[in-house]
Design a protein around this motif. Structure first.
Motif, PDB file in Angstrom:
ATOM      1  N   LEU A 162      -4.554 -76.073  -0.178  1.00  0.00           N
ATOM      2  CA  LEU A 162      -5.308 -77.064   0.601  1.00  0.00           C
ATOM      3  C   LEU A 162      -6.498 -77.613  -0.188  1.00  0.00           C
ATOM      4  N   GLY A 163      -6.999 -76.806  -1.127  1.00  0.00           N
ATOM      5  CA  GLY A 163      -8.158 -77.242  -1.900  1.00  0.00           C
ATOM      6  C   GLY A 163      -9.449 -76.582  -1.435  1.00  0.00           C
ATOM      7  N   VAL A 164      -9.347 -75.395  -0.806  1.00  0.00           N
ATOM      8  CA  VAL A 164     -10.542 -74.641  -0.404  1.00  0.00           C
ATOM      9  C   VAL A 164     -11.081 -73.904  -1.635  1.00  0.00           C
ATOM     10  N   PRO A 165     -12.363 -74.100  -1.987  1.00  0.00           N
ATOM     11  CA  PRO A 165     -12.902 -73.424  -3.169  1.00  0.00           C
ATOM     12  C   PRO A 165     -12.830 -71.896  -3.041  1.00  0.00           C
ATOM     13  N   ALA A 166     -12.620 -71.228  -4.187  1.00  0.00           N
ATOM     14  CA  ALA A 166     -12.392 -69.774  -4.185  1.00  0.00           C
ATOM     15  C   ALA A 166     -13.510 -69.014  -3.463  1.00  0.00           C
ATOM     16  N   GLN A 167     -14.768 -69.451  -3.657  1.00  0.00           N
ATOM     17  CA  GLN A 167     -15.882 -68.669  -3.079  1.00  0.00           C
ATOM     18  C   GLN A 167     -15.901 -68.723  -1.538  1.00  0.00           C
ATOM     19  N   ASP A 168     -15.186 -69.661  -0.945  1.00  0.00           N
ATOM     20  CA  ASP A 168     -15.211 -69.783   0.528  1.00  0.00           C
ATOM     21  C   ASP A 168     -14.085 -68.997   1.197  1.00  0.00           C
ATOM     22  N   VAL A 214     -12.667 -84.843   0.713  1.00  0.00           N
ATOM     23  CA  VAL A 214     -11.515 -85.424  -0.005  1.00  0.00           C
ATOM     24  C   VAL A 214     -11.300 -86.900   0.351  1.00  0.00           C
ATOM     25  N   ARG A 215     -11.857 -87.326   1.492  1.00  0.00           N
ATOM     26  CA  ARG A 215     -11.799 -88.773   1.787  1.00  0.00           C
ATOM     27  C   ARG A 215     -12.651 -89.523   0.775  1.00  0.00           C
ATOM     28  N   GLU A 216     -13.803 -88.930   0.446  1.00  0.00           N
ATOM     29  CA  GLU A 216     -14.695 -89.597  -0.513  1.00  0.00           C
ATOM     30  C   GLU A 216     -14.196 -89.450  -1.937  1.00  0.00           C
ATOM     31  N   ASP A 220      -5.808 -83.728  -6.005  1.00  0.00           N
ATOM     32  CA  ASP A 220      -4.354 -83.566  -5.893  1.00  0.00           C
ATOM     33  C   ASP A 220      -3.971 -82.371  -5.014  1.00  0.00           C
ATOM     34  N   HIS A 221      -4.889 -81.978  -4.108  1.00  0.00           N
ATOM     35  CA  HIS A 221      -4.567 -80.874  -3.206  1.00  0.00           C
ATOM     36  C   HIS A 221      -3.958 -81.386  -1.899  1.00  0.00           C
ATOM     37  N   LEU A 222      -3.495 -80.405  -1.110  1.00  0.00           N
ATOM     38  CA  LEU A 222      -2.777 -80.750   0.116  1.00  0.00           C
ATOM     39  C   LEU A 222      -3.655 -81.482   1.145  1.00  0.00           C
TER      40      LEU A 222
END
Ligand code: HEM
Length: 413
Positions: A162-168, A214-216, A220-222
């Motif tokens: 999905l594109g969630v950063p690892a730290q979250d 991701v709108r802004e 290339d994530h889901l």
């Protein structure tokens, strides 16, 4: 006929061995009215298939709960708010709304995109298996396989997709546990409504800001692909985007954890089948299918009768709730020869572990990929793996089949 099996649905013996309990129902009363849960329980493969493909069985089991709660003298507003969010999930929608929603999601979450995740899944699996080895060395050779491998693998994979950063990513575990208590209904947990609401709100806020990002700045994530998915001039609404991201994060997690853990347990208990798979890894695909049939993570799904329906010699009344027992169907001797035997060379298919019909699991390709990557790796790396505790604690719920922990000794003592 009368059966006094009402209270036994979640008895210790039915929780530990649902197949014995469901097999008893299938043989004596396959379209069974459970007075305690005020629900029908279907256990035959043929009836389960009908309930999942016939539009008279509705998937919208959330709207009736909201309506009931609203009608009470003092409605629980927390509950209503949480259920209104759940009500937007794909899995709870009926056609034609479901058809449009699913078509758009499928544009982004396609088998091609999932296949492109193989390298990432292999990397994550290798890292977790290595870390499990290190953890075992530090703790007398024993680890909880769920905690070290089966839980983190799908969480990392879907979050990274999905594109969630690892730290979250750690925060997702808490939110997911809270929501799970509501969706899968842990009966002995009275605080579940308010916790589920908080978990759901935090997750929704998190996803909203991810979607804004991701709108802004599309990537290339889901999440980005879902925002951009179009069909003619249709695209997903903001509510649908949030609902599908939560549904994917959530739906893809606990189920796949249980697939991996239940598979490892089955192989520990059937060492001849583990030897077969180690000797010929091309059997991995067939092994996962047999696993989904033999002891899959989805024990049941729920439908609501949209009108009166005749089934067997019974009449299911409009508005009645139906537990559609996939676990019953998957051991039906009318469809599977010697159904209680775990046999990874079994031919014929036909299991209902991912459901069937318009709601067929959207994540099936991803779950299969994760299972076929990690389970053979574990058997290969730890050929002497054995149970470190014979007393396994299964989740006391009707909808899913999973263990709280899977303590294993990686090398025989
Ligand atoms: C072994 C793991 C899994 C199992 C056993 C499983 C099982 C199921 C089942 C039985 C259904 C049908 C529900 C119904 O008819 O009411 C379903 C639907 C769904 N699953 Fe899975 N699932 C798994 C993994 C995943 C993964 C990895 C994802 C996503 C990342 C996912 C996302 C979904 C979604 C979004 C739906 C709703 C589809 C729709 O309503 O059109 N699942 N799953």
């Amino acid at each position: 006929m009368t059966t006094n099996m009402d209270d036994e649905m979640l008895s210790t013996s039915a929780v530990n061995d649902p197949y014995g309990y469901l097999g008893g129902l299938r043989a004596t009363d396959p379209v069974y009215w459970n007075a305690r849960y005020r629900s029908w329980v279907l256990t035959r493969h043929a009836d389960v298939s009908v309930a999942m493909t016939d539009t008279r069985f509705s998937s919208d089991r959330i709207a009736p709960v909201i309506a009931r709660e609203r009608a009470r003298a003092r409605p629980d507003l927390d509950l209503i708010e949480t259920f209104e969010l759940l009500d937007r999930w794909l899995v709870f929608r009926d056609p034609p709304e479901h058809t449009r929603f699913r078509r758009l999601v499928h544009k982004a979450f396609s088998p091609r995109i999932i296949a492109s995740m193989r390298g990432e899944v292999e990397r994550v699996a290798d890292d977790l298996v290595d870390a499990a080895r290190v953890q075992a060395d530090a703790s007398d050779g024993v680890i909880d396989l769920i905690r070290e491998v089966a839980f983190p693998l799908p969480a990392i994979v879907i979050a990274s997709m999905l594109g969630v950063p690892a730290q979250d990513r750690d925060r997702f575990k808490d939110w997911s546990d809270d929501i799970s208590a509501l969706v899968f209904g842990a009966l002995d947990d009275p605080g579940r409504h308010s916790r589920a609401r908080l978990g759901m709100m935090e997750l929704v806020n998190y996803i909203s800001s991810l979607l804004d990002r991701v709108r802004e700045a599309p990537d290339d994530h889901l999440a980005s692909a879902l925002v951009q998915a179009t069909d003619g001039d249709e695209s997903l609404t903001d509510d649908e985007l949030i609902a599908i991201c939560v549904n994917l994060l959530f739906g893809g997690h606990e189920t796949t954890t249980n697939l991996i853990a239940n598979s490892v347990l089955a192989f520990i208990e059937h060492p001849d089948q583990a030897d077969l798979l180690r000797a010929d890894t091309s059997l991995a695909g067939a092994a996962i299918e047999e696993m989904l049939r033999f002891d899959g993570p989805a024990k049941s799904v729920v439908r609501i009768a949209a009108e009166d329906i005749e089934m067997g010699d019974k009449t299911i009344r409009a508005g009645d709730r139906v537990f559609v027992m996939l676990a019953g169907a998957n051991r039906d001797p009318d469809v599977f020869e010697d159904p209680d035997r775990f046999d990874i060379t079994r031919k014929g298919g036909g299991h209902l572990g991912f459901g069937v019909g318009v709601h067929y699991c959207l994540g099936a390709t991803l779950a299969r990929l994760e299972g076929t990557v990690v389970v053979p790796r574990l058997l290969e790396r730890f050929p002497e793996m054995e149970l470190a505790d014979e007393e396994l604690e299964w989740d006391r719920v009707i909808l899913t089949r999973g263990m709280k922990r899977l303590p294993v000794r990686l090398n025989a003592s």
